[in-house]
Design a protein around this motif. Structure first.
Motif, mmCIF file in Angstrom:
data_model
loop_
_atom_site.group_PDB
_atom_site.id
_atom_site.type_symbol
_atom_site.label_atom_id
_atom_site.label_comp_id
_atom_site.label_asym_id
_atom_site.label_seq_id
_atom_site.Cartn_x
_atom_site.Cartn_y
_atom_site.Cartn_z
ATOM 1 N N ALA A 230 41.992 42.308 32.975
ATOM 2 C CA ALA A 230 41.918 41.471 34.031
ATOM 3 C C ALA A 230 40.658 41.096 34.789
ATOM 4 O O ALA A 230 39.743 42.055 34.482
ATOM 5 C CB ALA A 230 42.673 42.224 35.246
ATOM 6 N N GLU A 251 51.745 41.151 40.442
ATOM 7 C CA GLU A 251 52.566 42.694 40.303
ATOM 8 C C GLU A 251 51.717 43.592 40.790
ATOM 9 O O GLU A 251 50.563 43.423 41.097
ATOM 10 C CB GLU A 251 52.361 42.946 38.778
ATOM 11 C CG GLU A 251 53.158 42.044 38.190
ATOM 12 C CD GLU A 251 53.176 41.919 36.495
ATOM 13 O OE1 GLU A 251 54.068 41.589 35.883
ATOM 14 O OE2 GLU A 251 52.327 42.792 36.001
ATOM 15 N N LYS A 253 49.441 46.753 40.925
ATOM 16 C CA LYS A 253 48.491 47.230 39.942
ATOM 17 C C LYS A 253 48.990 48.882 39.944
ATOM 18 O O LYS A 253 48.372 49.552 40.844
ATOM 19 C CB LYS A 253 47.260 47.209 40.368
ATOM 20 C CG LYS A 253 46.167 47.509 39.403
ATOM 21 C CD LYS A 253 44.580 46.924 39.744
ATOM 22 C CE LYS A 253 43.780 47.147 38.600
ATOM 23 N NZ LYS A 253 43.651 48.463 38.120
ATOM 24 N N ARG A 273 43.647 52.656 26.270
ATOM 25 C CA ARG A 273 42.791 51.337 26.393
ATOM 26 C C ARG A 273 41.559 51.360 25.310
ATOM 27 O O ARG A 273 40.927 50.441 25.132
ATOM 28 C CB ARG A 273 42.193 51.555 27.829
ATOM 29 C CG ARG A 273 41.530 50.363 28.317
ATOM 30 C CD ARG A 273 41.286 50.492 29.867
ATOM 31 N NE ARG A 273 40.414 49.480 30.461
ATOM 32 C CZ ARG A 273 39.313 49.075 30.032
ATOM 33 N NH1 ARG A 273 38.936 49.347 29.009
ATOM 34 N NH2 ARG A 273 38.789 48.144 30.680
ATOM 35 N N GLU A 303 51.902 50.836 31.615
ATOM 36 C CA GLU A 303 51.046 51.898 32.349
ATOM 37 C C GLU A 303 51.921 53.315 32.336
ATOM 38 O O GLU A 303 53.074 53.173 32.551
ATOM 39 C CB GLU A 303 50.807 51.622 33.629
ATOM 40 C CG GLU A 303 49.687 52.212 34.568
ATOM 41 C CD GLU A 303 48.323 51.626 34.221
ATOM 42 O OE1 GLU A 303 48.022 50.541 33.192
ATOM 43 O OE2 GLU A 303 47.396 52.018 34.761
ATOM 44 N N LYS A 423 49.183 37.041 37.292
ATOM 45 C CA LYS A 423 49.397 36.564 36.104
ATOM 46 C C LYS A 423 49.892 35.047 35.702
ATOM 47 O O LYS A 423 50.794 34.950 36.558
ATOM 48 C CB LYS A 423 50.208 37.370 35.264
ATOM 49 C CG LYS A 423 49.512 38.764 34.931
ATOM 50 C CD LYS A 423 50.504 39.839 34.288
ATOM 51 C CE LYS A 423 49.943 41.191 34.400
ATOM 52 N NZ LYS A 423 50.960 42.234 33.873
ATOM 53 N N ARG A 434 39.372 38.671 28.741
ATOM 54 C CA ARG A 434 39.036 39.020 30.185
ATOM 55 C C ARG A 434 38.530 37.778 30.799
ATOM 56 O O ARG A 434 37.871 37.762 31.901
ATOM 57 C CB ARG A 434 38.113 40.264 30.588
ATOM 58 C CG ARG A 434 38.410 40.826 31.798
ATOM 59 C CD ARG A 434 37.220 41.582 32.090
ATOM 60 N NE ARG A 434 36.855 43.031 31.684
ATOM 61 C CZ ARG A 434 37.564 44.088 32.148
ATOM 62 N NH1 ARG A 434 38.217 44.043 33.340
ATOM 63 N NH2 ARG A 434 37.244 45.222 31.712
ATOM 64 N N LYS A 440 42.443 40.554 38.899
ATOM 65 C CA LYS A 440 43.135 41.813 39.788
ATOM 66 C C LYS A 440 42.254 41.661 40.974
ATOM 67 O O LYS A 440 41.222 41.300 41.045
ATOM 68 C CB LYS A 440 42.590 42.957 38.895
ATOM 69 C CG LYS A 440 41.205 43.151 38.812
ATOM 70 C CD LYS A 440 40.854 44.740 37.961
ATOM 71 C CE LYS A 440 39.547 44.820 37.527
ATOM 72 N NZ LYS A 440 39.212 46.036 36.837
ATOM 73 N N LYS A 442 41.454 43.981 44.395
ATOM 74 C CA LYS A 442 41.564 45.480 44.824
ATOM 75 C C LYS A 442 40.820 45.532 46.135
ATOM 76 O O LYS A 442 39.855 44.575 46.152
ATOM 77 C CB LYS A 442 41.008 46.499 43.972
ATOM 78 C CG LYS A 442 41.744 46.690 42.589
ATOM 79 C CD LYS A 442 41.256 48.052 41.985
ATOM 80 C CE LYS A 442 39.881 48.104 41.070
ATOM 81 N NZ LYS A 442 39.711 49.204 40.244
HETATM 82 P P1 ATP Z 1 40.512 49.199 36.770
HETATM 83 O O1 ATP Z 1 39.437 50.188 36.733
HETATM 84 O O2 ATP Z 1 40.506 48.274 37.755
HETATM 85 O O3 ATP Z 1 41.937 49.613 36.204
HETATM 86 P P2 ATP Z 1 40.030 48.324 33.855
HETATM 87 O O4 ATP Z 1 38.676 47.710 33.410
HETATM 88 O O5 ATP Z 1 40.445 49.642 33.356
HETATM 89 O O6 ATP Z 1 40.040 48.370 35.437
HETATM 90 P P3 ATP Z 1 41.285 45.704 34.021
HETATM 91 O O7 ATP Z 1 42.151 45.178 32.667
HETATM 92 O O8 ATP Z 1 40.202 45.299 34.529
HETATM 93 O O9 ATP Z 1 41.107 47.271 33.661
HETATM 94 O O10 ATP Z 1 42.411 46.034 35.037
HETATM 95 C C1 ATP Z 1 43.719 46.087 34.569
HETATM 96 C C2 ATP Z 1 44.283 47.340 34.391
HETATM 97 O O11 ATP Z 1 45.099 47.474 35.419
HETATM 98 C C3 ATP Z 1 44.836 47.747 33.114
HETATM 99 O O12 ATP Z 1 44.023 47.965 32.306
HETATM 100 C C4 ATP Z 1 46.037 48.535 33.493
HETATM 101 O O13 ATP Z 1 45.595 49.756 33.165
HETATM 102 C C5 ATP Z 1 45.991 48.423 34.994
HETATM 103 N N1 ATP Z 1 47.371 48.003 35.549
HETATM 104 C C6 ATP Z 1 48.254 48.585 36.152
HETATM 105 N N2 ATP Z 1 49.202 47.870 36.453
HETATM 106 C C7 ATP Z 1 49.048 46.597 35.812
HETATM 107 C C8 ATP Z 1 49.862 45.479 35.841
HETATM 108 N N3 ATP Z 1 51.153 45.335 36.402
HETATM 109 N N4 ATP Z 1 49.601 44.416 34.940
HETATM 110 C C9 ATP Z 1 48.722 44.758 34.258
HETATM 111 N N5 ATP Z 1 47.493 45.772 34.355
HETATM 112 C C10 ATP Z 1 47.950 46.676 35.080
#
Ligand code: ATP
Length: 605
Positions: A230, A251, A253, A273, A303, A423, A434, A440, A442
């Motif tokens: 995201a 959604e 998070k 991941r 998740e 989304k 990405r 996302k 926050k």
């Molecule tokens: P962060 O530390 O903010 O979680 P990240 O770099 O690990 O960031 P990103 O892809 O930037 O990952 O943010 C999306 C993350 O959020 C996903 O990797 C997933 O682990 C988590 N997540 C939680 N709920 C959702 C959801 N409903 N849809 C997608 N991703 C979700």
């Protein structure tokens, strides 16, 4: 030169030059030269795995972060624990001898120490020898074993080579060139192939010949796929603008571990991941997956969380491993692993990532039979959303206006969740993307210089997870009449709920409960507190008197807002509790004038 004889020093010279190069094009050219002049026709993987160490899955984890590496190096160099060099390594965050230079960069601090001991001459370590030693390092389970491997390496290298080895172990070379550029320089199809296989060795072997294009490969059950990610946005309006005209789902998070479940009959993988398999999740999840997934083969994206059966809510982030361990040992617990699937990538014998998210949601509902607190699905209807208790917030909504997004965001934050993900319902799932199909949002918690120490003056009952209990606080600032006596009046300042763990919140509530006074009709404000007439501000309970209360240190998004709701002239956007100051007497809380001065100075007035 054969692979056996290529010196690691050759790679180090390339790394050093890349760090000096200003442009990405120059850095790429150096990589190309290495491939063509030194490595032509050879086992590219042995070098590429050292250039992209974070993507190498052939070796398991070294189990060495900076602090463990510092301890192992102190032993390997035979340093006394209290010697200046040992302390420099252990306190690497503070920097090396040169007055804090290199602070926070472990490998650079270590290089300073190593320089005094190793000298300039290289011991002629080859790339093959280094890879063998790194295999050994990963296979050793205890510190002695790891120290012995590091000692061996120190004997065969100089300080510069050792610095790069440490960076490889820490999996971050800080070369200033993206992994994308390295892939593109290697082969036009390298990134694509890596994204759908997460297998660097396979990429190096299959794409040896740059002149041959590779037929686009689809995802496969059993091979980790690089997760779609995201893009971060700063506010709901920006998110809405970016998704203009799209059909949007918003959604919650969830704050757990991103896991892909690959099911092939009875063979199950849980890829994280970072494309690592987590077989420890089988103990809590295997049976439910076999029973509640209705197809032989599939890949789910979602998740992994922990569900607390006593409170009927998701537990906070951080206990997955502990619960997986308890499940393996057959221990009884109120907590259990729970997987929330929010996407599906493969069904039967076909990849479905090219279908729209709406179609994939439909498939998800067909393929997964949810089981409460064990295996859940997140789609706008069905699964988690249909089974929520009355009064509980939704887990996802289809948004039609920016206000829908803002409302949902506010609700999730108040519910102490991490944020939201937006989304495009018409989009396909793209490995490693990405670019903004998922956004996302926050809350941003930036320290406003120092934390603000404010006094709790009231409490609000929570909903859903914390229904019927105080879950948020009304905090106030002191009005000082003079600097010597205790303040007698407090103005309401803001409402804050996030930041504490459930346990910390429970301890605080237990301490304050005897002093809660219900804010009953007709609403009388205790004489110490000054509030406005705005009903949004009125807490459900007051603290009987300020001397019974507790100070909270709060941080916030740096932007303050002119307050219409609270009595103080400014309030905070997205405040967050940093800690509870049981150690600080109630009368030492921040006062209105000091806070106003702080706002003016940070605005440059
Ligand atoms: P962060 O530390 O903010 O979680 P990240 O770099 O690990 O960031 P990103 O892809 O930037 O990952 O943010 C999306 C993350 O959020 C996903 O990797 C997933 O682990 C988590 N997540 C939680 N709920 C959702 C959801 N409903 N849809 C997608 N991703 C979700």
């Amino acid at each position: 030169m054969t692979d056996e004889t290529v010196r690691f020093g050759v790679l180090c010279s390339m790394f050093e030059a890349m760090v000096r190069d200003r442009s990405a094009a120059k850095k790429r050219k150096r990589f190309r030269t290495l491939l063509d002049r030194v490595y032509t026709g050879r086992d590219y993987f042995s070098a590429v795995r050292l250039i992209l160490p974070a993507l190498d899955r052939e070796r398991c984890s070294y189990g060495l972060k900076e602090s463990a590496l510092a301890a192992a190096l102190v032993d390997a160099l035979g340093l006394a624990k209290d010697s200046p060099d040992a302390l420099r390594l252990v306190n690497w965050r503070k920097g090396g001898a040169r007055s804090g230079a290199n602070a926070g960069n472990f490998a650079l601090v270590a290089a300073e120490v190593l320089q005094r001991r190793q000298g300039m001459a290289s011991g002629g370590l080859t790339i093959k020898e280094l890879n063998d030693a790194l295999d050994q390092l990963a296979s050793k389970e205890n510190r002695e074993g790891k120290t012995a491997v590091l000692s061996g390496l120190i004997k065969k290298t100089n300080a510069l080579e050792m610095k790069w080895i440490l960076m490889i172990i820490l999996k971050d070379l800080k070369l200033g060139i993206s992994e994308k550029s390295i892939f593109h320089e290697f082969h036009a199809d390298a990134e694509d192939l890596f994204n759908v296989t997460c297998d660097l060795k396979l990429v190096c072997e299959k794409l040896k010949d740059r002149s041959q294009r590779h037929k686009r490969q689809d995802i496969e059950v059993g091979k980790a796929v690089r997760p779609q990610l995201a893009l971060r946005v700063t506010d709901a309006a920006t998110a809405w603008r970016k998704l203009h005209g799209k059909h949007v789902v918003v959604e919650c998070k969830f704050d757990g571990d991103r896991i892909q479940i690959h099911k092939n009959g009875e063979e199950i993988h849980f890829f994280s991941r970072n494309f690592l398999d987590h077989p420890e999740y089988k103990h809590g999840m295997l049976n439910v997956i076999l029973r509640n997934i209705t197809v032989e083969r599939c890949i789910l994206d979602g998740e992994m969380l922990v569900w607390d059966t006593s409170t009927q809510r998701f537990a906070e982030f951080g206990s997955n491993q502990e619960i997986a361990k308890a499940a393996r040992e057959g221990l009884e617990s109120d907590r259990q692993l729970c997987y929330v699937a929010f996407d599906i990538l493969y069904v039967g014998d076909t990849s479905v990532i090219h279908q729209s998210l709406t179609e994939r949601h439909d498939l998800l509902r067909k393929v997964v039979k949810p089981l409460k607190g064990r295996l859940e699905i997140l789609t706008p209807n069905g699964g988690l959303n249909d089974r929520r208790l009355q009064g509980e917030p939704c887990w996802s909504i289809v948004a039609y206006t920016v206000e829908d997004v803002e409302r949902f965001f506010k609700e999730t934050i108040e519910n102490r969740d991490e944020g939201i993900v937006l989304k495009d319902l018409g989009s396909k799932w793209e490995p490693g993307d990405r670019s903004g199909k998922w956004l996302k949002l926050k809350p941003d918690y930036i320290h406003a210089g120092a934390d603000l120490d404010v006094l709790i003056i009231g409490g609000y009952f929570g909903s859903g997870r914390r229904g019927g209990e105080v879950a948020q606080f009304l905090v106030g600032l002191a009005v000082r009449s003079d600097s010597t006596s205790c303040p007698k009046r407090f103005v309401s300042f803001c409402r804050v709920g996030t930041g504490l763990s459930d346990e910390e919140l429970d301890t605080l509530i237990t301490k304050l409960k005897p002093y809660f006074r219900k804010n009953e009709y007709p609403k009388k404000v205790p004489p110490f507190y000054e509030v406005t007439n705005n009903s949004k501000e009125r807490p459900d309970v007051w603290i009987d008197s300020p001397d019974k209360s507790v100070i909270l240190s709060i941080t916030s998004d740096i932007r303050t807002i002119k307050s219409e709701v609270f009595a103080a002239p400014y309030s905070l956007r997205f405040p967050r509790i940093h800690r509870v100051r049981y150690d600080k007497p109630w009368h030492e809380c921040l006062d209105v004038q000091s806070f106003v001065d702080l706002v003016h100075s940070s605005n440059g007035n």
